[in-house]
Motif scaffolding. Sequence first.
Motif, PDB file in Angstrom:
ATOM      1  N   UNK A  51       0.875  -1.168   0.000  1.00 49.68           N
ATOM      2  CA  UNK A  51       0.000   0.000   0.000  1.00 49.68           C
ATOM      3  C   UNK A  51       0.913   1.218   0.000  1.00 49.68           C
ATOM      4  N   UNK A  52       0.570   2.193  -0.845  1.00 55.46           N
ATOM      5  CA  UNK A  52       1.443   3.352  -1.052  1.00 55.46           C
ATOM      6  C   UNK A  52       0.650   4.641  -0.888  1.00 55.46           C
ATOM      7  N   UNK A  74       3.002   9.033  13.250  1.00 59.42           N
ATOM      8  CA  UNK A  74       1.544   8.826  13.195  1.00 59.42           C
ATOM      9  C   UNK A  74       1.129   8.339  11.812  1.00 59.42           C
ATOM     10  N   UNK A  75       1.727   8.885  10.774  1.00 61.50           N
ATOM     11  CA  UNK A  75       1.381   8.474   9.413  1.00 61.50           C
ATOM     12  C   UNK A  75       1.758   7.021   9.161  1.00 61.50           C
ATOM     13  N   UNK A  76       2.939   6.586   9.618  1.00 64.57           N
ATOM     14  CA  UNK A  76       3.322   5.191   9.410  1.00 64.57           C
ATOM     15  C   UNK A  76       2.371   4.259  10.146  1.00 64.57           C
ATOM     16  N   UNK A  77       1.983   4.632  11.357  1.00 69.10           N
ATOM     17  CA  UNK A  77       1.053   3.806  12.133  1.00 69.10           C
ATOM     18  C   UNK A  77      -0.297   3.716  11.433  1.00 69.10           C
ATOM     19  N   UNK A  78      -0.798   4.837  10.948  1.00 72.26           N
ATOM     20  CA  UNK A  78      -2.091   4.846  10.260  1.00 72.26           C
ATOM     21  C   UNK A  78      -2.031   4.079   8.949  1.00 72.26           C
ATOM     22  N   UNK A  79      -0.925   4.175   8.226  1.00 75.03           N
ATOM     23  CA  UNK A  79      -0.795   3.434   6.973  1.00 75.03           C
ATOM     24  C   UNK A  79      -0.875   1.932   7.225  1.00 75.03           C
ATOM     25  N   UNK A  80      -0.256   1.450   8.297  1.00 73.28           N
ATOM     26  CA  UNK A  80      -0.357   0.029   8.652  1.00 73.28           C
ATOM     27  C   UNK A  80      -1.778  -0.366   8.999  1.00 73.28           C
ATOM     28  N   UNK A  81      -2.470   0.510   9.701  1.00 75.38           N
ATOM     29  CA  UNK A  81      -3.882   0.251  10.027  1.00 75.38           C
ATOM     30  C   UNK A  81      -4.698   0.165   8.736  1.00 75.38           C
ATOM     31  N   UNK A 116       5.150   7.042   1.265  1.00 78.05           N
ATOM     32  CA  UNK A 116       5.164   6.033   2.329  1.00 78.05           C
ATOM     33  C   UNK A 116       4.681   4.722   1.739  1.00 78.05           C
ATOM     34  N   UNK A 117       5.395   3.638   2.046  1.00 78.56           N
ATOM     35  CA  UNK A 117       4.970   2.318   1.600  1.00 78.56           C
ATOM     36  C   UNK A 117       4.748   1.428   2.814  1.00 78.56           C
ATOM     37  N   UNK A 118       3.873   0.442   2.641  1.00 79.10           N
ATOM     38  CA  UNK A 118       3.594  -0.513   3.714  1.00 79.10           C
ATOM     39  C   UNK A 118       3.385  -1.878   3.093  1.00 79.10           C
ATOM     40  N   UNK A 119       4.022  -2.881   3.690  1.00 81.41           N
ATOM     41  CA  UNK A 119       3.852  -4.255   3.220  1.00 81.41           C
ATOM     42  C   UNK A 119       4.138  -5.206   4.384  1.00 81.41           C
ATOM     43  N   UNK A 141      -0.698  -9.252  12.505  1.00 82.90           N
ATOM     44  CA  UNK A 141       0.214  -9.223  11.365  1.00 82.90           C
ATOM     45  C   UNK A 141       1.263  -8.145  11.606  1.00 82.90           C
ATOM     46  N   UNK A 142       2.500  -8.464  11.243  1.00 78.83           N
ATOM     47  CA  UNK A 142       3.606  -7.501  11.343  1.00 78.83           C
ATOM     48  C   UNK A 142       3.795  -6.858   9.975  1.00 78.83           C
ATOM     49  N   UNK A 143       3.835  -5.528   9.964  1.00 75.69           N
ATOM     50  CA  UNK A 143       3.983  -4.762   8.729  1.00 75.69           C
ATOM     51  C   UNK A 143       5.187  -3.839   8.822  1.00 75.69           C
ATOM     52  N   UNK A 144       5.784  -3.578   7.675  1.00 73.83           N
ATOM     53  CA  UNK A 144       6.938  -2.677   7.571  1.00 73.83           C
ATOM     54  C   UNK A 144       6.508  -1.462   6.750  1.00 73.83           C
TER      55      UNK A 144
END
Length: 167
Positions: A51-52, A74-81, A116-119, A141-144
Amino acid sequence: MRQIGVPHPHLPLPAAGGEDDMAEFLAWLGEAIPMVPSLGIREMRRDGDRLIWSLSLIPSLNDKGTGFGGALAAQTTLLGWCWTTLWLRRHGLARDVVVAQASQRFLAPVTGDYCLTCEPEERDAPAELAERLEQRGKGRIALIQQLWCADTLCLEARGDYAVLPAS
């Protein structure tokens, strides 16, 4: 107008086997979480299991004219959510997701608009999550997440996201 202690209604699930319209999801997210319209998200898209977000730096400037660490975290946390919520929705599940643990490592200052990327941390993590949900009704689930300013990796984050049992 959102009220403290009152959950926001879930967005209806996409048609069976369908994908979310990212613009519609982002609009709903802005209603559900009042700070979202202020984050500077220009675009949200999927690329496989990634997700980008493309973002403007202006809303997250600090006193030095670079990215404010708290806003970026906060943005990284929300992107994972969002990643977890959208994954559930693609599988026909409207479930509550919470961040269980999050950490960030700041590598370079953010000096311009960024991506920002999340996977998933592990390739088989989505399949494992699906299995746990089937067997136990809940899972993690663990996300980066990675923040890129042009070709510079500025921030790496990791989060564990818990999918709560159906209510």
